[in-house]
Design a protein around this motif. Structure first.
Motif, PDB file in Angstrom:
ATOM      1  N   LEU A 110       0.811  -1.239  -0.010  1.00  0.00           N
ATOM      2  CA  LEU A 110       0.183  -0.102  -0.124  1.00  0.00           C
ATOM      3  C   LEU A 110       0.993   1.305   0.098  1.00  0.00           C
ATOM      4  O   LEU A 110       0.477   2.254  -0.783  1.00  0.00           O
ATOM      5  CB  LEU A 110      -0.995  -0.094   1.259  1.00  0.00           C
ATOM      6  CG  LEU A 110      -1.827  -1.182   1.406  1.00  0.00           C
ATOM      7  CD1 LEU A 110      -2.745  -1.043   2.645  1.00  0.00           C
ATOM      8  CD2 LEU A 110      -2.461  -1.498   0.188  1.00  0.00           C
ATOM      9  N   TYR A 111       1.950   1.135   0.822  1.00  0.00           N
ATOM     10  CA  TYR A 111       2.984   2.461   0.702  1.00  0.00           C
ATOM     11  C   TYR A 111       3.721   2.448  -0.414  1.00  0.00           C
ATOM     12  O   TYR A 111       3.845   3.622  -0.880  1.00  0.00           O
ATOM     13  CB  TYR A 111       3.796   2.372   1.916  1.00  0.00           C
ATOM     14  CG  TYR A 111       3.112   2.556   3.290  1.00  0.00           C
ATOM     15  CD1 TYR A 111       2.624   3.540   3.769  1.00  0.00           C
ATOM     16  CD2 TYR A 111       2.760   1.403   4.338  1.00  0.00           C
ATOM     17  CE1 TYR A 111       2.240   4.005   4.879  1.00  0.00           C
ATOM     18  CE2 TYR A 111       2.297   1.565   5.292  1.00  0.00           C
ATOM     19  CZ  TYR A 111       1.927   2.740   5.778  1.00  0.00           C
ATOM     20  OH  TYR A 111       1.405   3.026   7.054  1.00  0.00           O
ATOM     21  N   VAL A 112       4.084   1.553  -1.055  1.00  0.00           N
ATOM     22  CA  VAL A 112       4.767   1.304  -2.507  1.00  0.00           C
ATOM     23  C   VAL A 112       3.904   2.115  -3.215  1.00  0.00           C
ATOM     24  O   VAL A 112       4.453   2.783  -4.317  1.00  0.00           O
ATOM     25  CB  VAL A 112       5.291  -0.156  -2.715  1.00  0.00           C
ATOM     26  CG1 VAL A 112       5.912  -0.106  -4.029  1.00  0.00           C
ATOM     27  CG2 VAL A 112       6.224  -0.690  -1.773  1.00  0.00           C
ATOM     28  N   VAL A 113       2.618   1.365  -3.467  1.00  0.00           N
ATOM     29  CA  VAL A 113       1.711   2.127  -4.521  1.00  0.00           C
ATOM     30  C   VAL A 113       1.490   3.631  -4.279  1.00  0.00           C
ATOM     31  O   VAL A 113       1.484   4.415  -5.178  1.00  0.00           O
ATOM     32  CB  VAL A 113       0.480   1.194  -4.465  1.00  0.00           C
ATOM     33  CG1 VAL A 113      -0.580   2.011  -5.340  1.00  0.00           C
ATOM     34  CG2 VAL A 113       0.675  -0.242  -5.245  1.00  0.00           C
ATOM     35  N   ALA A 114       1.254   3.902  -3.214  1.00  0.00           N
ATOM     36  CA  ALA A 114       1.021   5.403  -2.691  1.00  0.00           C
ATOM     37  C   ALA A 114       2.299   6.307  -3.211  1.00  0.00           C
ATOM     38  O   ALA A 114       2.183   7.279  -3.893  1.00  0.00           O
ATOM     39  CB  ALA A 114       0.857   5.593  -1.421  1.00  0.00           C
ATOM     40  N   ALA A 115       3.675   5.842  -3.001  1.00  0.00           N
ATOM     41  CA  ALA A 115       4.724   6.493  -3.555  1.00  0.00           C
ATOM     42  C   ALA A 115       4.777   6.474  -4.976  1.00  0.00           C
ATOM     43  O   ALA A 115       5.104   7.419  -5.644  1.00  0.00           O
ATOM     44  CB  ALA A 115       6.018   5.621  -3.042  1.00  0.00           C
ATOM     45  N   GLY A 116       4.420   5.296  -5.878  1.00  0.00           N
ATOM     46  CA  GLY A 116       4.396   5.173  -7.220  1.00  0.00           C
ATOM     47  C   GLY A 116       3.247   6.273  -7.765  1.00  0.00           C
ATOM     48  O   GLY A 116       3.519   6.963  -8.732  1.00  0.00           O
ATOM     49  N   VAL A 117       2.347   6.432  -7.200  1.00  0.00           N
ATOM     50  CA  VAL A 117       1.267   7.122  -7.487  1.00  0.00           C
ATOM     51  C   VAL A 117       1.707   8.621  -7.545  1.00  0.00           C
ATOM     52  O   VAL A 117       1.337   9.378  -8.472  1.00  0.00           O
ATOM     53  CB  VAL A 117      -0.037   6.991  -6.677  1.00  0.00           C
ATOM     54  CG1 VAL A 117      -1.352   8.080  -7.070  1.00  0.00           C
ATOM     55  CG2 VAL A 117      -0.964   5.738  -6.938  1.00  0.00           C
ATOM     56  N   SER A 118       2.120   8.972  -6.445  1.00  0.00           N
ATOM     57  CA  SER A 118       2.857  10.220  -6.260  1.00  0.00           C
ATOM     58  C   SER A 118       3.768  10.638  -7.216  1.00  0.00           C
ATOM     59  O   SER A 118       3.856  11.748  -7.946  1.00  0.00           O
ATOM     60  CB  SER A 118       3.398  10.496  -4.825  1.00  0.00           C
ATOM     61  OG  SER A 118       3.790  11.679  -4.511  1.00  0.00           O
ATOM     62  N   ALA A 119       4.533   9.648  -7.576  1.00  0.00           N
ATOM     63  CA  ALA A 119       5.522   9.782  -8.670  1.00  0.00           C
ATOM     64  C   ALA A 119       5.021   9.999  -9.996  1.00  0.00           C
ATOM     65  O   ALA A 119       5.324  10.883 -10.835  1.00  0.00           O
ATOM     66  CB  ALA A 119       6.764   8.478  -8.652  1.00  0.00           C
ATOM     67  N   LEU A 120       4.055   9.276 -10.518  1.00  0.00           N
ATOM     68  CA  LEU A 120       3.654   9.294 -11.821  1.00  0.00           C
ATOM     69  C   LEU A 120       2.638  10.669 -11.854  1.00  0.00           C
ATOM     70  O   LEU A 120       2.467  11.279 -12.887  1.00  0.00           O
ATOM     71  CB  LEU A 120       2.587   8.124 -11.845  1.00  0.00           C
ATOM     72  CG  LEU A 120       3.447   6.823 -12.352  1.00  0.00           C
ATOM     73  CD1 LEU A 120       2.459   5.750 -12.279  1.00  0.00           C
ATOM     74  CD2 LEU A 120       4.158   7.082 -13.607  1.00  0.00           C
ATOM     75  N   ALA A 121       2.176  10.970 -10.637  1.00  0.00           N
ATOM     76  CA  ALA A 121       1.103  12.338 -10.712  1.00  0.00           C
ATOM     77  C   ALA A 121       2.117  13.319 -11.086  1.00  0.00           C
ATOM     78  O   ALA A 121       1.640  14.462 -11.434  1.00  0.00           O
ATOM     79  CB  ALA A 121       0.414  12.455  -9.381  1.00  0.00           C
ATOM     80  N   GLY A 122       3.191  13.397 -10.232  1.00  0.00           N
ATOM     81  CA  GLY A 122       4.184  14.509 -10.638  1.00  0.00           C
ATOM     82  C   GLY A 122       4.680  14.415 -11.699  1.00  0.00           C
ATOM     83  O   GLY A 122       4.890  15.825 -12.190  1.00  0.00           O
TER      84      GLY A 122
END
Length: 436
Positions: free
Chosen positions: A114-126
């Motif tokens: 869940l934390y890994v995906v949250a970080a990945g979503v943040s990167a792609l949104a950026g």
């Protein structure tokens, strides 16, 4: 009837641009499906840990990828076709939602993905947001920027209201996996829509993404007090007064667990009401005042929400907070799209992503930590008071924001003149290509 019609949203951007219409529909689909996951993810962490700090830590995990990829995404948006960036990142976000779905259907879901995906979503949104945001100034005429911002916000609020309200019911009755499944489907539709956008190539003399290019954008922003004011006020408002991550605990504290979905949706309802009556904002020229008044109103309403113990009064205050946030957002978006040069728009959009995204991420950490230390309601109302105080101090430090006027600002005048020249050149080229 004339007075009523003057309050309704201005549809001029919708009529003027096919790409704007396409992005508006795509955004509605994406927002609706994204909010399903946005609500399901912290609820799943809460169910697995029972800790407000563990939920708030999600903001900390998202922070570094957002900063790094947001700045790089800004430079990328000035160097490559923005449509390609949008399509690729939408597809990546869909794959991350699929990971959440797979984890949710396991007999014993695991916490760390869940934390890994949250970080990945943040990167792609950026990576995506600078390309997406910088398109607005290109596809919407200068004089329609406030109307476009209002329509975009209206679209966002429609998804934000339906998403959280339905997500609470879906998670409660159908489980986290169903909510994630809706998110996957939404991103699949979004990718198909984004592929229909017109190409948005960079300028012929655009440089490759680099640290030097990012620094050039940062120097420009630093040299413009009005821009600095929009970034700083939004950052402060979200850092001090963004309690969304502790809403599950606020609902428990008020003995109203049933109200959780309504809490997430209340701010969007307030924004929607303002959006539906936003016609008057197209006639405003002092957009800095919109930024300041909206952010101060947001802080006051959040403080009141933390102070009241009646859940219906809390929901009403959250609605007023959403209206204030939208008012401030309209001012910020208009200033950005009316003053920033086209060749720097992607890089400045990267800074904009940080200004309105880093604040909520840090705000989640602040709210979670304060709730564990002082209690949930105290964490909410003290943040609102700090927000109002910080807005006042920033107005004293950056008075140019309060005096900004779109009709007299030199940067706004240059941007308008350039867009009119490019529009006239396009008309001449079209006429030259027409057979006699």
């Amino acid at each position: 009837m004339a007075k009523l019609s003057s309050l309704l949203p201005d549809p001029a951007p919708w009529r003027a641009s096919a790409d704007f219409r396409l992005l508006w529909i795509q955004g509605l689909v994406t927002y609706f499906s994204s909010f399903m996951a946005m609500i399901a993810l912290p609820l799943q962490i809460k169910d697995l840990t029972g800790s407000p700090l563990a939920v708030g830590a999600m903001g900390l995990v998202e922070l570094v990828p957002l900063v790094v990829f947001g700045l790089y995404g800004g430079a990328l948006a000035d160097a490559v076709d923005r449509r390609k960036v949008i399509v690729a990142t939408e597809a990546g976000l869909g794959l991350l939602a699929l990971i959440l779905l797979v984890n949710a259907v396991l007999p014993s879901p695991v916490l760390w993905p869940l934390y890994v995906v949250a970080a990945g979503v943040s990167a792609l949104a950026g990576l995506q947001r600078p390309a997406l945001d910088s398109l607005m100034a290109r596809i919407v005429p200068h004089e329609h920027q406030t109307a476009a911002a209002a329509l975009n916000s209206l679209r966002w609020q429609m998804g934000a209201i339906a998403g959280p309200a339905l997500a609470g019911l879906v998670v409660a009755y159908a489980g986290h996996a169903t909510a994630y499944g809706v998110t996957v489907l939404g991103f699949a539709v979004s990718v198909l829509l984004c592929r229909r956008l017109s190409p948005a190539p960079p300028a012929h003399d655009a440089e490759k993404p680099s640290l030097r290019g990012i620094a050039e954008g940062a120097r420009y922003a630093w040299s413009r007090p009005v821009l600095l004011g929009t970034y700083a006020i939004d950052l402060a408002a979200m850092f001090f007064a963004f309690p969304n991550t502790i809403f599950p605990f606020l609902a428990d504290d008020l003995d109203a667990e049933w109200s959780l979905g309504l809490m997430y949706a209340a701010g969007s309802v307030g924004s929607l009401v303002l959006g539906l009556t936003s016609g008057w904002t197209s006639r405003i020229r002092r957009h800095g005042l919109l930024v300041v008044c909206g952010a101060a109103g947001w802080g006051l309403a959040i403080a009141a929400a933390g102070w009241f113990s009646n859940v219906w009064l809390v929901l009403l205050c959250l609605g007023f907070a959403g209206a204030g946030d939208m008012l401030s957002g309209l001012g910020r978006s208009t200033i950005w799209n009316q003053t920033i040069p086209e060749e720097l728009r992607g890089r400045l959009a990267g800074i904009e992503v940080l200004s309105y995204s880093v604040g909520p991420q840090l705000g989640q950490v602040r709210a979670g930590a304060m709730a564990g230390w002082t209690g949930t309601r105290a964490a909410v109302w003290t943040g609102g008071v700090a927000c109002v105080a910080s807005v006042g101090l920033l107005c004293l430090a950056l008075p140019r924001l309060l005096t900004y006027d779109a009709t007299t600002d030199a940067d706004a005048a240059r941007h308008k003149a350039r867009q009119e020249r490019e529009r006239g050149r396009g008309t001449e080229e079209a006429g030259a290509g027409t057979p006699a």
